[in-house]
Design a protein around this motif. Structure first.
Motif, PDB file in Angstrom:
ATOM      1  N   GLY A  14      48.446  29.621  19.644  1.00  0.00           N
ATOM      2  CA  GLY A  14      49.143  28.382  20.011  1.00  0.00           C
ATOM      3  C   GLY A  14      48.371  27.607  21.063  1.00  0.00           C
ATOM      4  N   GLN A  15      48.962  26.487  21.479  1.00  0.00           N
ATOM      5  CA  GLN A  15      48.300  25.596  22.449  1.00  0.00           C
ATOM      6  C   GLN A  15      47.951  26.296  23.764  1.00  0.00           C
ATOM      7  OE1 GLN A  15      49.156  21.464  23.423  1.00  0.00           O
ATOM      8  NE2 GLN A  15      51.252  22.254  23.365  1.00  0.00           N
ATOM      9  N   ILE A  16      48.958  26.930  24.358  1.00  0.00           N
ATOM     10  CA  ILE A  16      48.730  27.568  25.660  1.00  0.00           C
ATOM     11  C   ILE A  16      47.845  28.798  25.479  1.00  0.00           C
ATOM     12  CG2 ILE A  16      49.834  28.742  27.621  1.00  0.00           C
ATOM     13  CD1 ILE A  16      52.297  26.977  27.134  1.00  0.00           C
ATOM     14  N   GLY A  17      48.135  29.568  24.417  1.00  0.00           N
ATOM     15  CA  GLY A  17      47.349  30.775  24.149  1.00  0.00           C
ATOM     16  C   GLY A  17      45.869  30.448  24.022  1.00  0.00           C
ATOM     17  N   LEU A  41      48.473  38.730  20.042  1.00  0.00           N
ATOM     18  CA  LEU A  41      49.574  38.879  19.075  1.00  0.00           C
ATOM     19  C   LEU A  41      49.975  37.525  18.517  1.00  0.00           C
ATOM     20  CD1 LEU A  41      51.767  40.877  17.869  1.00  0.00           C
ATOM     21  CD2 LEU A  41      53.248  40.109  19.738  1.00  0.00           C
ATOM     22  N   GLU A  42      50.158  37.470  17.220  1.00  0.00           N
ATOM     23  CA  GLU A  42      50.663  36.261  16.561  1.00  0.00           C
ATOM     24  C   GLU A  42      51.622  36.666  15.443  1.00  0.00           C
ATOM     25  OE1 GLU A  42      51.205  33.218  16.284  1.00  0.00           O
ATOM     26  OE2 GLU A  42      49.998  32.274  17.819  1.00  0.00           O
ATOM     27  N   ILE A  43      52.351  35.684  14.933  1.00  0.00           N
ATOM     28  CA  ILE A  43      53.160  35.942  13.743  1.00  0.00           C
ATOM     29  C   ILE A  43      52.218  35.942  12.533  1.00  0.00           C
ATOM     30  CG2 ILE A  43      55.356  35.098  14.634  1.00  0.00           C
ATOM     31  CD1 ILE A  43      54.738  32.373  13.384  1.00  0.00           C
ATOM     32  N   VAL A 128      56.572  36.096  31.507  1.00  0.00           N
ATOM     33  CA  VAL A 128      57.100  35.344  30.368  1.00  0.00           C
ATOM     34  C   VAL A 128      56.893  33.853  30.613  1.00  0.00           C
ATOM     35  CG1 VAL A 128      59.131  34.779  28.998  1.00  0.00           C
ATOM     36  CG2 VAL A 128      58.759  37.130  29.766  1.00  0.00           C
ATOM     37  N   VAL A 129      56.230  33.213  29.653  1.00  0.00           N
ATOM     38  CA  VAL A 129      55.973  31.765  29.691  1.00  0.00           C
ATOM     39  C   VAL A 129      56.852  31.059  28.657  1.00  0.00           C
ATOM     40  CG1 VAL A 129      54.200  29.996  29.329  1.00  0.00           C
ATOM     41  CG2 VAL A 129      53.605  32.127  30.497  1.00  0.00           C
ATOM     42  N   GLY A 130      57.042  31.710  27.504  1.00  0.00           N
ATOM     43  CA  GLY A 130      57.805  31.097  26.398  1.00  0.00           C
ATOM     44  C   GLY A 130      59.226  30.770  26.823  1.00  0.00           C
ATOM     45  N   ASN A 131      59.677  29.598  26.467  1.00  0.00           N
ATOM     46  CA  ASN A 131      60.997  29.125  26.928  1.00  0.00           C
ATOM     47  C   ASN A 131      62.162  29.583  26.057  1.00  0.00           C
ATOM     48  OD1 ASN A 131      60.539  27.673  29.297  1.00  0.00           O
ATOM     49  ND2 ASN A 131      59.530  26.049  28.127  1.00  0.00           N
ATOM     50  N   PRO A 132      63.348  29.723  26.653  1.00  0.00           N
ATOM     51  CA  PRO A 132      63.669  29.585  28.079  1.00  0.00           C
ATOM     52  C   PRO A 132      63.148  30.796  28.871  1.00  0.00           C
ATOM     53  CG  PRO A 132      65.620  30.244  26.840  1.00  0.00           C
ATOM     54  CD  PRO A 132      64.527  30.070  25.837  1.00  0.00           C
TER      55      PRO A 132
HETATM   56  P1  NAX Z   1      52.777  26.504  20.395  1.00  0.00           P
HETATM   57  O1  NAX Z   1      53.873  26.247  19.411  1.00  0.00           O
HETATM   58  O2  NAX Z   1      51.530  25.716  20.372  1.00  0.00           O
HETATM   59  O3  NAX Z   1      52.352  28.045  20.303  1.00  0.00           O
HETATM   60  C1  NAX Z   1      53.268  29.081  20.222  1.00  0.00           C
HETATM   61  C2  NAX Z   1      52.616  30.176  19.389  1.00  0.00           C
HETATM   62  O4  NAX Z   1      53.491  31.297  19.434  1.00  0.00           O
HETATM   63  C3  NAX Z   1      52.433  29.785  17.936  1.00  0.00           C
HETATM   64  O5  NAX Z   1      51.080  29.984  17.562  1.00  0.00           O
HETATM   65  C4  NAX Z   1      53.374  30.731  17.191  1.00  0.00           C
HETATM   66  O6  NAX Z   1      52.863  31.132  15.934  1.00  0.00           O
HETATM   67  C5  NAX Z   1      53.457  31.899  18.171  1.00  0.00           C
HETATM   68  N1  NAX Z   1      54.646  32.735  18.039  1.00  0.00           N
HETATM   69  C6  NAX Z   1      55.915  32.369  17.694  1.00  0.00           C
HETATM   70  N2  NAX Z   1      56.697  33.449  17.635  1.00  0.00           N
HETATM   71  C7  NAX Z   1      55.942  34.515  17.953  1.00  0.00           C
HETATM   72  C8  NAX Z   1      56.188  35.897  18.026  1.00  0.00           C
HETATM   73  N3  NAX Z   1      57.395  36.404  17.754  1.00  0.00           N
HETATM   74  N4  NAX Z   1      55.169  36.727  18.384  1.00  0.00           N
HETATM   75  C9  NAX Z   1      53.943  36.214  18.621  1.00  0.00           C
HETATM   76  N5  NAX Z   1      53.639  34.909  18.548  1.00  0.00           N
HETATM   77  C10 NAX Z   1      54.626  34.064  18.206  1.00  0.00           C
HETATM   78  O7  NAX Z   1      53.501  26.431  21.821  1.00  0.00           O
HETATM   79  P2  NAX Z   1      52.820  26.308  23.262  1.00  0.00           P
HETATM   80  O8  NAX Z   1      52.632  24.889  23.591  1.00  0.00           O
HETATM   81  O9  NAX Z   1      51.666  27.231  23.355  1.00  0.00           O
HETATM   82  O10 NAX Z   1      54.031  26.835  24.181  1.00  0.00           O
HETATM   83  C11 NAX Z   1      54.434  28.175  24.160  1.00  0.00           C
HETATM   84  C12 NAX Z   1      55.726  28.353  24.932  1.00  0.00           C
HETATM   85  O11 NAX Z   1      55.530  28.033  26.313  1.00  0.00           O
HETATM   86  C13 NAX Z   1      56.877  27.431  24.470  1.00  0.00           C
HETATM   87  O12 NAX Z   1      58.066  28.205  24.430  1.00  0.00           O
HETATM   88  C14 NAX Z   1      56.955  26.401  25.572  1.00  0.00           C
HETATM   89  O13 NAX Z   1      58.254  25.844  25.655  1.00  0.00           O
HETATM   90  C15 NAX Z   1      56.625  27.245  26.769  1.00  0.00           C
HETATM   91  N6  NAX Z   1      56.217  26.554  27.998  1.00  0.00           N
HETATM   92  C16 NAX Z   1      56.585  27.113  29.177  1.00  0.00           C
HETATM   93  C17 NAX Z   1      56.210  26.603  30.393  1.00  0.00           C
HETATM   94  C18 NAX Z   1      56.614  27.245  31.681  1.00  0.00           C
HETATM   95  O14 NAX Z   1      56.281  26.676  32.730  1.00  0.00           O
HETATM   96  N7  NAX Z   1      57.304  28.385  31.713  1.00  0.00           N
HETATM   97  C19 NAX Z   1      55.423  25.346  30.458  1.00  0.00           C
HETATM   98  C20 NAX Z   1      54.676  25.028  29.226  1.00  0.00           C
HETATM   99  C21 NAX Z   1      55.393  25.352  27.936  1.00  0.00           C
HETATM  100  O15 NAX Z   1      56.219  24.277  27.602  1.00  0.00           O
END
Ligand code: NAX
Length: 325
Positions: A14-17, A41-43, A128-132
């Motif tokens: 993903g973008q952040i990864g 790790l990815e899906i 944990v970065v993924g929201n929430p």
């Molecule tokens: P992207 O959608 O670009 O990337 C997410 C990646 O995660 C995708 O490649 C997807 O295939 C993968 N993924 C989904 N489910 C998965 C699973 N079960 N196991 C492994 N991989 C999986 O999103 P991106 O812009 O990289 O953002 C990632 C997360 O960070 C989002 O939830 C976003 O809301 C959150 N954020 C959190 C921030 C914080 O400060 N805590 C700020 C930035 C960001 O918005």
């Protein structure tokens, strides 16, 4: 050379990864003398894209990158990992309510918590970065009863860095001259960016800016910065989020500078009247690989109300996923 440490990144394609993997591989998180094995790790549908990331990582020939594992199996990715950066999450789809998003992500983080519990290093540090992020961290923690609950954290460091940037611009100093800023509570628009203890070149920040700027400009700008980036860029923050994740883990492992603190989402322990049971943004100092919540800060009525409001939101989020924790 030290022996390699295993660092897991979820959502690595993903973008952040994509921004994160290269910086970690090049030694910017754990040091130029610390080799790393990257566990990505990815899906399943994203494994092709992940292969591309792997090829590019190899093509960098980083001296600190020892080995890469790319997988769609959490138990392979988390095997013996010392640090796990849980970035991958389900984005909000069309017509999806906030509640549905919370639940979809809760499923992901309960599975990943269980996998960490089973196979990770017993001292694994989890960010944990993924929201929430705060609630996802709580879910992972509750599904990993054999790991140290203190080691489950959530990222509010991007908000912290955004606060530094806003104040630096307003007071015309470099952000390195600002100390003791706090993001309290949830990584959401209820977060409370607090300047009451902040020093700019040793002077109280609130003696240098008007109260109206603090309350009516600074706080909402920091709270809404993510939305402003999406509006400008057409995509959510990625490089700055990756940079904040690196700051979070680096400071946790290597320590915070004397006389300063950082903000981390950590399990509440009753500090500042926030009862145990949520992962809450606090001011923390780090030393010897551990963090401590800064104690003894005065909170006026303005701050108290905001600390309680963001806590209330976290309790509502927790109630929405109660079957999974
Ligand atoms: P992207 O959608 O670009 O990337 C997410 C990646 O995660 C995708 O490649 C997807 O295939 C993968 N993924 C989904 N489910 C998965 C699973 N079960 N196991 C492994 N991989 C999986 O999103 P991106 O812009 O990289 O953002 C990632 C997360 O960070 C989002 O939830 C976003 O809301 C959150 N954020 C959190 C921030 C914080 O400060 N805590 C700020 C930035 C960001 O918005």
């Amino acid at each position: 050379m030290k022996s390699p440490v295993n660092v897991a990144i979820t959502g690595a394609a993903g973008q952040i990864g994509y921004a994160l993997a290269f910086r970690i591989a090049s030694g910017q998180m754990l040091g130029a003398d610390q080799p790393v094995n990257l566990h990505l790790l990815e899906i399943t549908p994203a494994l092709g894209a992940l292969q591309g990331v792997l090829m590019e990582l190899n093509d960098c020939a980083f001296p600190t990158l020892n080995k890469i594992v790319a997988t769609d199996d959490a138990k392979i990715a988390f095997k013996d990992c010392h640090a796990a950066l849980l970035v991958g999450a389900r984005p909000r789809g069309p017509g999806m309510e906030r509640k549905d998003l919370l639940l979809a992500n809760a499923q992901i983080f309960s599975v990943q918590g269980k996998a960490l519990d089973e196979v990770a290093d017993r001292n694994v540090r989890v960010l944990v970065v993924g929201n929430p992020a705060n609630t996802n961290s709580l879910i992972a923690q509750r599904n990993a009863p054999n790991l140290n609950p203190r080691n489950f954290t959530a990222m509010v460091r991007l908000d912290h860095n955004r606060a530094l940037a806003q104040l630096a611009e307003k007071t015309a100093v470099h952000s390195t001259r600002i100390r003791k800023t706090t993001i309290w509570g949830n990584h959401s628009s209820t977060q409370y960016p607090d300047l009451h203890h902040t020093l700019v070149d040793g002077k109280p920040a609130l003696s240098l800016v008007e109260q109206s700027w603090y309350a009516d400009t600074f706080i909402p700008v920091v709270q809404q910065r993510g939305a402003a980036i999406i509006k400008a860029r057409g995509q959510s923050s990625a490089a700055s989020a990756a940079s904040a994740a690196i700051d979070h883990v680096r400071d946790w492992v290597n320590g915070t500078p004397e006389g300063d603190w950082v903000s981390m989402g950590v399990p509440s322990d009753g500090s500042y009247g926030i009862p145990e049971g949520v992962i809450y943004g606090y001011p923390v100092t780090c030393k010897n690989g551990d963090y401590q919540i800064v104690q003894g800060l005065d909170l006026n009525e303005f701050s108290r109300q905001r600390l309680d409001a963001t806590h209330k939101e976290l309790l509502e989020e927790r109630d929405g996923v109660k079957d999974l924790i």
